[in-house]
Design an enzyme around this catalytic site. Sequence first.
Site, PDB file in Angstrom:
ATOM      1  N   THR A  44       6.257  32.578  12.993  1.00  0.00           N
ATOM      2  CA  THR A  44       6.788  33.914  13.267  1.00  0.00           C
ATOM      3  C   THR A  44       6.635  34.816  12.046  1.00  0.00           C
ATOM      4  O   THR A  44       6.293  36.002  12.165  1.00  0.00           O
ATOM      5  CB  THR A  44       8.268  33.820  13.668  1.00  0.00           C
ATOM      6  OG1 THR A  44       8.389  33.037  14.851  1.00  0.00           O
ATOM      7  CG2 THR A  44       8.861  35.197  13.918  1.00  0.00           C
ATOM      8  N   HIS A  47       3.167  36.076  11.859  1.00  0.00           N
ATOM      9  CA  HIS A  47       2.967  37.212  12.774  1.00  0.00           C
ATOM     10  C   HIS A  47       3.480  38.504  12.133  1.00  0.00           C
ATOM     11  O   HIS A  47       2.844  39.563  12.239  1.00  0.00           O
ATOM     12  CB  HIS A  47       3.699  36.965  14.090  1.00  0.00           C
ATOM     13  CG  HIS A  47       3.040  35.973  14.986  1.00  0.00           C
ATOM     14  ND1 HIS A  47       1.852  36.227  15.639  1.00  0.00           N
ATOM     15  CD2 HIS A  47       3.403  34.717  15.352  1.00  0.00           C
ATOM     16  CE1 HIS A  47       1.508  35.172  16.362  1.00  0.00           C
ATOM     17  NE2 HIS A  47       2.435  34.245  16.201  1.00  0.00           N
TER      18      HIS A  47
END
Length: 345
Positions: A44, A47
Amino acid sequence: MSNMMKALVKAKPEVGLWMENVPVPEVGPNDVLIRVKKSAICGTDVHIWNWDQWAQKTIPVPMVVGHEFSGEIAEIGSAVTRYHVGERVSGEGHIVCGKCRNCRAGRGHLCRNTLGVGVNRPGSFGEFVCIPESNVVPIPDDISDEIAAIFDPFGNAVHTALSFDLVGEDVLVTGAGPIGIMGALVAKRSGARKVVITDINPHRLELARKLGIDHVVDASKENLADVMKAIGMTEGFDVGLEMSGAAPAFRDMIDKMNNGGKIAILGIAPAGFEIDWNKVIFKMLNLKGIYGREMFETWYKMIAFVQGGLDLAPIITHRIGIDDFRDGFEAMRSGNSGKVVMDWM
């Protein structure tokens, strides 16, 4: 204690993170302030670094990011009763409302109003992180800070792997990233008969072998059906753990499942990819989506696995100081790493 701290911040709506001085989080009556010792980088976080479409829609700027951590309690709120200053802890990164039907029924992991640490509220890539008392998890003395720092992804693996009965079952894991490998290890220790893991990344496949997965398959070169025959499988897989988020891997998993097979899906796939739903129907497959950890049953189970001898240390391939965070993100973005743990002390 200073009222300012060093933190990694998504300070601009573009690629990258920036080390900045920001205010130490304020501690409410029911909050616990944790001095971070170790931080791990999650997919995450990558990202968010890459500032992809998901990050652009989700992350407010500026934001202190990060949610995988361990540390010790620096301050407690006036209403906190269960913890004390100096205690070694980690924390559940999903903050739930406590008011919706699922929360009130004891199913907090299904809360519709979940807020993510380091996503929707300030995270753990800082010298301090503040979370509610209810999200704090004490760390036993026989578990190291760096292992505690990867409990968040390990919890994803445990939740996924233990979604279905594994004893005597043949298990296929698609995706040999750190969570996929940890899921395969959990399946193996939980009594699965055959555990097969697939990927196309040579580094990750080698890491899976290093950690003791018996059947490691390069899906770009090997035919999974041939592997199944070679290891004595006469029917399909009973349980599938989809960890890759890759459409071809998911389709191959569906093809190789036994009738009545069960698939737990953690990998985030591209929107709109096709699968043959007739195979799902006529094979009578059971598909279950997984997000995060069951609160807090998964935490008890993962602590028990580690205390019972499951060695996660080899999954950590990079150990760096926080000032070298760019090197850590470069390793993660390359795909040629396991977990990357950063030291704040």
